[in-house]
Design a protein around this motif. Sequence first.
Motif, PDB file in Angstrom:
ATOM      1  N   HIS A 328      12.849 -19.871   3.947  1.00 13.51           N
ATOM      2  CA  HIS A 328      13.786 -18.885   3.435  1.00 13.51           C
ATOM      3  C   HIS A 328      13.638 -20.034   1.934  1.00 13.51           C
ATOM      4  O   HIS A 328      14.445 -20.646   1.580  1.00 13.51           O
ATOM      5  CB  HIS A 328      14.480 -19.342   3.947  1.00 13.51           C
ATOM      6  N   VAL A 329      13.161 -19.528   0.803  1.00 15.74           N
ATOM      7  CA  VAL A 329      13.322 -20.121  -0.495  1.00 15.74           C
ATOM      8  C   VAL A 329      13.747 -18.645  -1.137  1.00 15.74           C
ATOM      9  O   VAL A 329      14.558 -18.853  -2.286  1.00 15.74           O
ATOM     10  CB  VAL A 329      11.649 -19.802  -0.887  1.00 15.74           C
ATOM     11  N   GLN A 330      13.269 -17.619  -1.110  1.00 14.57           N
ATOM     12  CA  GLN A 330      13.361 -16.489  -1.907  1.00 14.57           C
ATOM     13  C   GLN A 330      14.958 -15.747  -1.954  1.00 14.57           C
ATOM     14  O   GLN A 330      15.003 -16.284  -0.915  1.00 14.57           O
ATOM     15  CB  GLN A 330      12.434 -15.138  -2.341  1.00 14.57           C
ATOM     16  N   SER A 331      16.258 -15.686  -2.932  1.00 14.82           N
ATOM     17  CA  SER A 331      17.319 -14.521  -2.327  1.00 14.82           C
ATOM     18  C   SER A 331      16.927 -13.293  -2.317  1.00 14.82           C
ATOM     19  O   SER A 331      18.126 -12.990  -1.644  1.00 14.82           O
ATOM     20  CB  SER A 331      17.672 -15.087  -4.105  1.00 14.82           C
ATOM     21  N   ASP A 332      16.146 -12.430  -2.317  1.00 14.62           N
ATOM     22  CA  ASP A 332      15.979 -11.417  -2.233  1.00 14.62           C
ATOM     23  C   ASP A 332      14.590 -10.859  -1.030  1.00 14.62           C
ATOM     24  O   ASP A 332      14.105 -11.552  -0.709  1.00 14.62           O
ATOM     25  CB  ASP A 332      16.288 -10.591  -3.253  1.00 14.62           C
ATOM     26  N   SER A 333      14.641  -9.637  -1.040  1.00 11.37           N
ATOM     27  CA  SER A 333      13.588  -9.010   0.195  1.00 11.37           C
ATOM     28  C   SER A 333      12.368  -9.238  -0.407  1.00 11.37           C
ATOM     29  O   SER A 333      11.708  -9.272  -1.712  1.00 11.37           O
ATOM     30  CB  SER A 333      13.951  -7.545   0.473  1.00 11.37           C
ATOM     31  N   VAL A 334      11.154 -10.330   0.717  1.00 13.35           N
ATOM     32  CA  VAL A 334       9.809 -10.192   0.354  1.00 13.35           C
ATOM     33  C   VAL A 334       9.042  -8.557   0.198  1.00 13.35           C
ATOM     34  O   VAL A 334       8.932  -8.652   0.894  1.00 13.35           O
ATOM     35  CB  VAL A 334       9.063 -11.331   1.334  1.00 13.35           C
ATOM     36  N   GLU A 335       8.633  -8.085  -0.766  1.00 14.51           N
ATOM     37  CA  GLU A 335       7.832  -7.336  -0.758  1.00 14.51           C
ATOM     38  C   GLU A 335       6.470  -6.916  -0.445  1.00 14.51           C
ATOM     39  O   GLU A 335       6.031  -5.708   0.004  1.00 14.51           O
ATOM     40  CB  GLU A 335       8.620  -6.629  -2.148  1.00 14.51           C
ATOM     41  N   SER A 336       6.081  -8.367  -1.273  1.00 14.58           N
ATOM     42  CA  SER A 336       4.506  -9.040  -0.302  1.00 14.58           C
ATOM     43  C   SER A 336       3.860 -10.064  -0.067  1.00 14.58           C
ATOM     44  O   SER A 336       4.453 -10.629  -0.591  1.00 14.58           O
ATOM     45  CB  SER A 336       3.416  -8.342  -2.023  1.00 14.58           C
ATOM     46  N   LEU A 337       3.206 -10.245   0.535  1.00 15.75           N
ATOM     47  CA  LEU A 337       2.236 -11.433   0.617  1.00 15.75           C
ATOM     48  C   LEU A 337       0.985 -11.355   0.556  1.00 15.75           C
ATOM     49  O   LEU A 337       0.117 -10.262   0.625  1.00 15.75           O
ATOM     50  CB  LEU A 337       2.821 -11.604   2.225  1.00 15.75           C
ATOM     51  N   ALA A 338       0.650 -12.167   0.928  1.00 14.88           N
ATOM     52  CA  ALA A 338      -1.004 -12.283   0.762  1.00 14.88           C
ATOM     53  C   ALA A 338      -1.729 -14.118   0.658  1.00 14.88           C
ATOM     54  O   ALA A 338      -0.767 -14.522   0.418  1.00 14.88           O
ATOM     55  CB  ALA A 338      -1.266 -12.067  -0.529  1.00 14.88           C
ATOM     56  N   LEU A 339      -2.812 -14.175   1.473  1.00 11.58           N
ATOM     57  CA  LEU A 339      -3.275 -15.101   1.756  1.00 11.58           C
ATOM     58  C   LEU A 339      -4.518 -15.451   1.769  1.00 11.58           C
ATOM     59  O   LEU A 339      -5.517 -14.858   1.126  1.00 11.58           O
ATOM     60  CB  LEU A 339      -3.300 -15.236   3.335  1.00 11.58           C
ATOM     61  N   ALA A 355       9.158 -11.640  -4.388  1.00  9.67           N
ATOM     62  CA  ALA A 355      10.418 -10.989  -3.923  1.00  9.67           C
ATOM     63  C   ALA A 355      10.693  -9.658  -4.630  1.00  9.67           C
ATOM     64  O   ALA A 355      10.591 -10.200  -6.509  1.00  9.67           O
ATOM     65  CB  ALA A 355      11.221 -12.002  -3.771  1.00  9.67           C
ATOM     66  N   VAL A 356      11.608  -8.891  -4.436  1.00 12.27           N
ATOM     67  CA  VAL A 356      12.245  -8.559  -5.323  1.00 12.27           C
ATOM     68  C   VAL A 356      13.253  -9.170  -6.831  1.00 12.27           C
ATOM     69  O   VAL A 356      13.876  -8.316  -7.672  1.00 12.27           O
ATOM     70  CB  VAL A 356      13.875  -7.675  -4.151  1.00 12.27           C
ATOM     71  N   VAL A 385       5.787  -6.312  -6.852  1.00 15.13           N
ATOM     72  CA  VAL A 385       5.358  -5.183  -6.122  1.00 15.13           C
ATOM     73  C   VAL A 385       3.957  -5.365  -5.138  1.00 15.13           C
ATOM     74  O   VAL A 385       4.109  -5.482  -3.908  1.00 15.13           O
ATOM     75  CB  VAL A 385       4.702  -3.662  -6.911  1.00 15.13           C
ATOM     76  N   LYS A 386       3.652  -6.317  -5.773  1.00 17.35           N
ATOM     77  CA  LYS A 386       2.346  -6.817  -5.213  1.00 17.35           C
ATOM     78  C   LYS A 386       2.056  -7.466  -5.928  1.00 17.35           C
ATOM     79  O   LYS A 386       1.625  -8.454  -6.808  1.00 17.35           O
ATOM     80  CB  LYS A 386       1.463  -5.966  -4.950  1.00 17.35           C
ATOM     81  N   VAL A 387       1.414  -9.081  -4.631  1.00 19.24           N
ATOM     82  CA  VAL A 387       0.486 -10.066  -5.202  1.00 19.24           C
ATOM     83  C   VAL A 387      -0.729 -10.352  -4.035  1.00 19.24           C
ATOM     84  O   VAL A 387      -0.658  -9.251  -3.139  1.00 19.24           O
ATOM     85  CB  VAL A 387       1.400 -11.319  -4.543  1.00 19.24           C
ATOM     86  N   GLU A 388      -1.426 -10.406  -5.008  1.00 15.37           N
ATOM     87  CA  GLU A 388      -3.025 -10.633  -4.166  1.00 15.37           C
ATOM     88  C   GLU A 388      -3.469 -11.814  -4.001  1.00 15.37           C
ATOM     89  O   GLU A 388      -3.923 -11.651  -5.905  1.00 15.37           O
ATOM     90  CB  GLU A 388      -3.538  -9.238  -4.403  1.00 15.37           C
ATOM     91  N   SER A 398      -0.710 -10.485 -10.158  1.00 15.19           N
ATOM     92  CA  SER A 398       0.735  -9.922  -9.234  1.00 15.19           C
ATOM     93  C   SER A 398       1.396  -8.709 -10.191  1.00 15.19           C
ATOM     94  O   SER A 398       0.743  -8.915 -11.053  1.00 15.19           O
ATOM     95  CB  SER A 398       1.787 -11.199  -9.733  1.00 15.19           C
ATOM     96  N   CYS A 399       1.657  -7.826  -8.779  1.00 12.14           N
ATOM     97  CA  CYS A 399       2.133  -6.773 -10.544  1.00 12.14           C
ATOM     98  C   CYS A 399       3.813  -6.814 -10.014  1.00 12.14           C
ATOM     99  O   CYS A 399       3.607  -7.013  -8.547  1.00 12.14           O
ATOM    100  CB  CYS A 399       1.767  -5.321 -10.345  1.00 12.14           C
ATOM    101  N   GLY A 400       4.776  -5.901 -10.832  1.00 12.03           N
ATOM    102  CA  GLY A 400       6.204  -5.510 -11.271  1.00 12.03           C
ATOM    103  C   GLY A 400       6.145  -4.789 -11.443  1.00 12.03           C
ATOM    104  O   GLY A 400       6.069  -4.130 -12.799  1.00 12.03           O
ATOM    105  N   MET A 401       7.585  -4.297 -11.236  1.00 11.53           N
ATOM    106  CA  MET A 401       8.706  -3.312 -11.737  1.00 11.53           C
ATOM    107  C   MET A 401       8.879  -3.541 -13.702  1.00 11.53           C
ATOM    108  O   MET A 401       8.990  -2.157 -14.059  1.00 11.53           O
ATOM    109  CB  MET A 401       9.752  -2.798 -11.226  1.00 11.53           C
TER     110      MET A 401
END
Length: 470
Positions: A328-339, A355-356, A385-388, A398-401
Amino acid sequence: MDSDDDEDQDQEIIMQNDSIAYFDDPRDSLFTIAQHPTHPSLVAVGGAAGPEDDAPGAGWVYDYSAAQSRPVLPASFASDPSSAANNQQTTQLQSLFSLEGHTDSINALAWTQPEGEVLVSAGLDGRIRAWKADVKPSAHAKFTFLGEAQEVEEINWLQACPSPSNPNAVALGASDGSVWVYTIDPIDTASPLQIVQSYFLHTASCTAGVWTPDGQLLITVSEDSSLYVWDVWGNAAAKGLVGDNGQTAVSMTGEDQRFEVEGGLYSIAVDPKGGFVAVGGAGGQIRVVSLPRLSATTQSASQARGAQRNNKTAADPTSGGQILASLHVQSDSVESLALSLASTTPPTVLLAAGAVDGSIVVFDATRKFAVRRNIVGAHEEHSVVKVEFIKDSWILTSCGMDGVVRRWDIRGGGATPQNNAGSADAGLLKEWKGHRGDGEGGGVLGFVQGQTGERVATAGDDGISLIFEA
């Protein structure tokens, strides 16, 4: 005066267009994008046919191989970016095929694996539709409608199974919490879509899903804070690893307070080696859970303890279901994960979370999930929005709004005040602009970059797909 302002705004958009090509047939938002597994220049995008509330879904296929690369500019151009923009042309891409038949927006697309023989679309109308793809050569690809199926009111996601033993299979998750797996036979014209499995354990919307790298197991999460690892093909049952319900190899729910994420789970990524799955959700929470190793022969003491907690024999070398980390590091919803299994000796396993709140955090799974990078404001105040990762690398896209695509190098020191690794430009290699953003009815809702990352194709909320070159 208003006319002058509009002209100035148009000029500003032109100056910030870094793309080498564009596809602008859509009339409204593009919600999804998918890249052919063996012909990466072949891209499908999907969204709505228009801005009207009752507009049907629409999709298109294009080939970006016609996009001309730009010459490398001398350093002097850096001080005058308007000159670079004004002297470089972008290629307009043409539609090879239009995807029709959905009565509501197309929000998920997938090419089947391993050869991309079938293109599958899924929509907010609950339908999946399948087309046989003849893609040799890709610039003259032909598509033949195979059939459709509908078992739910609304589909959230669609994922192609990577198992070579089970080709042309897809899984989907629905708003009613159900999970469905289909096989598609491109030769069977009478009944090409066949239901393999259907699951109904989630009690709220099934928000995300992913196959293990070998395609033997399917993992899904839900708004009810549950995670299930489904034994789709019976491989776990053959090793005695399925629970009492006869369906899952691992079951995690919010009844376990150690696992619970209040507000639900919305993102998922699986270890490239198949050892664990990471799930993200509301409030910036992430849980990491071990997976059954169907071909493993040894296990650690911690895995053995996890097996005991999940009512499996501690001596069983293949048991999963242990909570490896609660992050738990970010303050808002985790929208995308990548490994990524980054190339080092020994290899480094990296977990990235977008995250949002606009941040990206990268954890080092080989060092007990310690924070390697915390990029605050990676997309300013706009949602990521997405990380890869580029395959097996330290390079993250990454991309975002905010309408921007960015590329980061995760190597280097961790996020400490001394090295300023938490700043928004820490490790930033490149950024590409061209989409509307910054709250102006735009944003990048998805991208594909192949295995090499040489070209990035986007799906924009502004109804445009852009091609950027690294």
